[in-house]
Motif scaffolding. Structure first.
Motif, PDB file in Angstrom:
ATOM      1  N   ASN A 125      45.383  32.528  37.388  1.00 28.33           N
ATOM      2  CA  ASN A 125      46.780  32.596  37.800  1.00 28.33           C
ATOM      3  C   ASN A 125      47.505  31.319  37.396  1.00 28.33           C
ATOM      4  OD1 ASN A 125      46.449  35.121  39.193  1.00 28.33           O
ATOM      5  ND2 ASN A 125      45.455  33.995  40.846  1.00 28.33           N
ATOM      6  N   VAL A 126      48.799  31.457  37.113  1.00 28.49           N
ATOM      7  CA  VAL A 126      49.588  30.305  36.712  1.00 28.49           C
ATOM      8  C   VAL A 126      51.037  30.531  37.109  1.00 28.49           C
ATOM      9  CG1 VAL A 126      50.091  31.200  34.386  1.00 28.49           C
ATOM     10  CG2 VAL A 126      50.038  28.719  34.778  1.00 28.49           C
ATOM     11  N   SER A 127      51.743  29.461  37.417  1.00 25.39           N
ATOM     12  CA  SER A 127      53.178  29.522  37.692  1.00 25.39           C
ATOM     13  C   SER A 127      53.915  28.853  36.538  1.00 25.39           C
ATOM     14  CB  SER A 127      53.513  28.830  39.018  1.00 25.39           C
ATOM     15  OG  SER A 127      52.965  29.537  40.110  1.00 25.39           O
ATOM     16  N   LEU A 128      54.728  29.624  35.850  1.00 24.52           N
ATOM     17  CA  LEU A 128      55.449  29.151  34.672  1.00 24.52           C
ATOM     18  C   LEU A 128      56.772  29.894  34.557  1.00 24.52           C
ATOM     19  CD1 LEU A 128      52.584  29.248  31.999  1.00 24.52           C
ATOM     20  CD2 LEU A 128      53.732  27.164  32.771  1.00 24.52           C
ATOM     21  N   GLY A 129      57.771  29.225  34.047  1.00 26.87           N
ATOM     22  CA  GLY A 129      59.030  29.895  33.729  1.00 26.87           C
ATOM     23  C   GLY A 129      59.753  30.495  34.905  1.00 26.87           C
ATOM     24  N   GLY A 130      59.474  29.999  36.113  1.00 25.78           N
ATOM     25  CA  GLY A 130      60.140  30.503  37.307  1.00 25.78           C
ATOM     26  C   GLY A 130      59.435  31.653  37.987  1.00 25.78           C
ATOM     27  N   HIS A 131      58.190  31.989  37.546  1.00 32.90           N
ATOM     28  CA  HIS A 131      57.458  33.117  38.117  1.00 32.90           C
ATOM     29  C   HIS A 131      55.980  32.778  38.238  1.00 32.90           C
ATOM     30  CE1 HIS A 131      60.932  35.846  37.393  1.00 32.90           C
ATOM     31  NE2 HIS A 131      61.126  35.042  36.352  1.00 32.90           N
ATOM     32  N   SER A 132      55.281  33.498  39.101  1.00 34.57           N
ATOM     33  CA  SER A 132      53.831  33.376  39.229  1.00 34.57           C
ATOM     34  C   SER A 132      53.175  34.568  38.548  1.00 34.57           C
ATOM     35  CB  SER A 132      53.416  33.322  40.699  1.00 34.57           C
ATOM     36  OG  SER A 132      53.920  32.145  41.313  1.00 34.57           O
ATOM     37  N   TRP A 133      52.155  34.314  37.723  1.00 35.11           N
ATOM     38  CA  TRP A 133      51.560  35.346  36.867  1.00 35.11           C
ATOM     39  C   TRP A 133      50.042  35.407  37.032  1.00 35.11           C
ATOM     40  CZ3 TRP A 133      55.679  37.429  34.231  1.00 35.11           C
ATOM     41  CH2 TRP A 133      56.767  36.596  33.937  1.00 35.11           C
ATOM     42  N   ALA A 134      49.506  36.604  36.837  1.00 34.57           N
ATOM     43  CA  ALA A 134      48.087  36.789  36.563  1.00 34.57           C
ATOM     44  C   ALA A 134      47.971  36.936  35.045  1.00 34.57           C
ATOM     45  CB  ALA A 134      47.553  38.032  37.271  1.00 34.57           C
ATOM     46  N   VAL A 135      47.098  36.146  34.433  1.00 31.73           N
ATOM     47  CA  VAL A 135      47.047  36.052  32.975  1.00 31.73           C
ATOM     48  C   VAL A 135      45.804  36.765  32.445  1.00 31.73           C
ATOM     49  CG1 VAL A 135      47.049  34.492  30.998  1.00 31.73           C
ATOM     50  CG2 VAL A 135      48.232  33.831  33.100  1.00 31.73           C
ATOM     51  N   TYR A 136      46.003  37.544  31.375  1.00 30.64           N
ATOM     52  CA  TYR A 136      44.924  38.256  30.703  1.00 30.64           C
ATOM     53  C   TYR A 136      44.969  37.938  29.210  1.00 30.64           C
ATOM     54  CZ  TYR A 136      44.442  41.000  34.977  1.00 30.64           C
ATOM     55  OH  TYR A 136      44.241  41.380  36.281  1.00 30.64           O
ATOM     56  N   LYS A 137      43.808  37.882  28.603  1.00 35.81           N
ATOM     57  CA  LYS A 137      43.691  37.592  27.170  1.00 35.81           C
ATOM     58  C   LYS A 137      42.788  38.630  26.530  1.00 35.81           C
ATOM     59  CE  LYS A 137      42.268  33.817  24.035  1.00 35.81           C
ATOM     60  NZ  LYS A 137      41.074  34.451  23.395  1.00 35.81           N
ATOM     61  N   GLY A 138      43.252  39.217  25.413  1.00 31.99           N
ATOM     62  CA  GLY A 138      42.467  40.233  24.735  1.00 31.99           C
ATOM     63  C   GLY A 138      42.784  40.298  23.261  1.00 31.99           C
ATOM     64  N   ASP A 139      42.106  41.212  22.592  1.00 31.34           N
ATOM     65  CA  ASP A 139      42.256  41.410  21.153  1.00 31.34           C
ATOM     66  C   ASP A 139      42.182  42.903  20.888  1.00 31.34           C
ATOM     67  OD1 ASP A 139      41.814  41.719  18.371  1.00 31.34           O
ATOM     68  OD2 ASP A 139      40.864  39.756  18.246  1.00 31.34           O
ATOM     69  N   ASN A 140      43.206  43.449  20.217  1.00 29.29           N
ATOM     70  CA  ASN A 140      43.196  44.891  19.965  1.00 29.29           C
ATOM     71  C   ASN A 140      42.683  45.252  18.575  1.00 29.29           C
ATOM     72  OD1 ASN A 140      45.347  44.418  18.190  1.00 29.29           O
ATOM     73  ND2 ASN A 140      46.873  44.825  19.762  1.00 29.29           N
ATOM     74  N   GLY A 141      42.104  44.268  17.869  1.00 27.76           N
ATOM     75  CA  GLY A 141      41.569  44.517  16.545  1.00 27.76           C
ATOM     76  C   GLY A 141      42.508  44.123  15.435  1.00 27.76           C
ATOM     77  N   ALA A 142      43.768  43.926  15.756  1.00 26.62           N
ATOM     78  CA  ALA A 142      44.762  43.517  14.760  1.00 26.62           C
ATOM     79  C   ALA A 142      45.456  42.216  15.143  1.00 26.62           C
ATOM     80  CB  ALA A 142      45.803  44.619  14.568  1.00 26.62           C
ATOM     81  N   ASN A 143      45.579  41.956  16.450  1.00 30.78           N
ATOM     82  CA  ASN A 143      46.235  40.734  16.899  1.00 30.78           C
ATOM     83  C   ASN A 143      45.744  40.350  18.288  1.00 30.78           C
ATOM     84  OD1 ASN A 143      48.407  43.172  17.202  1.00 30.78           O
ATOM     85  ND2 ASN A 143      48.438  41.868  19.021  1.00 30.78           N
ATOM     86  N   GLN A 144      45.936  39.079  18.628  1.00 36.78           N
ATOM     87  CA  GLN A 144      45.650  38.596  19.969  1.00 36.78           C
ATOM     88  C   GLN A 144      46.766  39.050  20.913  1.00 36.78           C
ATOM     89  OE1 GLN A 144      42.968  36.405  21.052  1.00 36.78           O
ATOM     90  NE2 GLN A 144      42.118  37.165  19.129  1.00 36.78           N
ATOM     91  N   VAL A 145      46.388  39.372  22.137  1.00 39.93           N
ATOM     92  CA  VAL A 145      47.355  39.809  23.141  1.00 39.93           C
ATOM     93  C   VAL A 145      47.185  38.950  24.389  1.00 39.93           C
ATOM     94  CG1 VAL A 145      48.241  41.737  24.497  1.00 39.93           C
ATOM     95  CG2 VAL A 145      47.190  42.176  22.265  1.00 39.93           C
ATOM     96  N   PHE A 146      48.260  38.279  24.784  1.00 39.86           N
ATOM     97  CA  PHE A 146      48.278  37.485  26.014  1.00 39.86           C
ATOM     98  C   PHE A 146      49.248  38.155  26.979  1.00 39.86           C
ATOM     99  CE2 PHE A 146      48.133  34.223  22.465  1.00 39.86           C
ATOM    100  CZ  PHE A 146      46.742  34.259  22.366  1.00 39.86           C
ATOM    101  N   SER A 147      48.733  38.639  28.097  1.00 36.16           N
ATOM    102  CA  SER A 147      49.542  39.398  29.052  1.00 36.16           C
ATOM    103  C   SER A 147      49.714  38.596  30.337  1.00 36.16           C
ATOM    104  CB  SER A 147      48.891  40.744  29.369  1.00 36.16           C
ATOM    105  OG  SER A 147      48.775  41.540  28.205  1.00 36.16           O
ATOM    106  N   PHE A 148      50.961  38.465  30.759  1.00 38.01           N
ATOM    107  CA  PHE A 148      51.312  37.776  31.994  1.00 38.01           C
ATOM    108  C   PHE A 148      51.901  38.810  32.948  1.00 38.01           C
ATOM    109  CE2 PHE A 148      51.015  34.601  28.808  1.00 38.01           C
ATOM    110  CZ  PHE A 148      50.800  33.377  29.418  1.00 38.01           C
TER     111      PHE A 148
END
Length: 240
Positions: free
Chosen positions: A157-180
């Motif tokens: 978890n991280v607080s950034l940009g005025g919001h608190s987020w649960a962060v996920y990191k993945g790869d769909n085979g073509a690009n990296q995906v960072f989801s907040f």
């Protein structure tokens, strides 16, 4: 959580679908605002440019139903969608603002949003931010409902940009995906995007000094059986 698929608007998938029926067009127009919209489309890849934004209907997933988009401006628009209760993302109708600046050359990248979304169905209201080479995708989920979930593994978890987020990191085979994923649903507010990009680059070292191309905002819809309305009451994206 369900595995998230890619949402593309510029690199379109090669799937071919039957065009939306005339009935879908009629229903979509009926669900538009009382005032006449300046643009509408029920085409799968329907798009137009308004007030510095590009609007896309963007029905890109398989097994999709009917969907129509309308717009009063680039910052006030909405979608009527009737997608079946099956798995997999069906569409990502969105408005896009082009930035085309590297992270280090940006002094500000902010957005304000105000939306009205259904209380049922499966979807998220999200920003989709891309570098110009489409190697990295940064998603900011402002609200979500039903059986939807991010790609990849939980990073904390991280607080950034005025919001608190649960962060996920993945790869769909073509690009990296960072989801907040915002830790509580929000339908209006302001998000400071630049600190999020700097955190990914400078704190986590997940990407370098990428040139940010598109900032998109829209609705990643998995199901909306019976027809549901998603309305962007106001959206602004500004950079310097």
């Amino acid at each position: 959580m369900a595995r998230r698929q890619r949402s593309r608007t510029r690199r379109r998938l090669t799937l071919i679908a039957t065009p939306v029926a005339a009935l879908g067009t009629l229903i979509g127009l009926v669900c538009a605002p009382a005032q006449a919209a300046v643009w509408n489309s029920c085409d799968r890849w329907g798009n137009t440019a308004l007030n510095g934004y590009t609007l896309y209907n963007n029905i890109w997933g398989s097994g999709a139903g009917s969907q129509c988009i309308w717009a009063n401006s680039g910052t006030n628009w909405g979608v009527w969608a009737n997608h079946p209760n099956t798995g997999g993302i069906k569409s990502y109708p969105n408005a896009k603002k082009v930035v085309n600046k590297s992270i280090t050359s940006l002094s500000s990248l902010r957005s304000s949003y105000n939306v009205t979304v259904p209380s049922s169905g499966a979807y998220n209201s999200s920003y989709d931010i891309w570098d110009t080479d489409y190697d990295y995708e940064i998603m900011l989920w402002m609200n979500y409902n039903g059986a939807v979930g991010p790609l990849g593994s939980f990073q904390g978890n991280v607080s950034l940009g005025g919001h608190s987020w649960a962060v996920y990191k993945g790869d769909n085979g073509a690009n990296q995906v960072f989801s907040f994923l915002r830790r509580s649903d929000s339908t209006s507010g302001t998000v400071d995007i630049l600190p999020i990009l700097r955190w990914i680059k400078d704190t986590k070292h997940w990407m370098g000094n990428e040139t940010i191309g598109d900032v998109q905002f829209g609705y990643e819809i998995t199901s909306s059986s019976g027809g549901m309305n998603f309305v962007t009451n106001n959206l602004t994206v500004s950079s310097s």
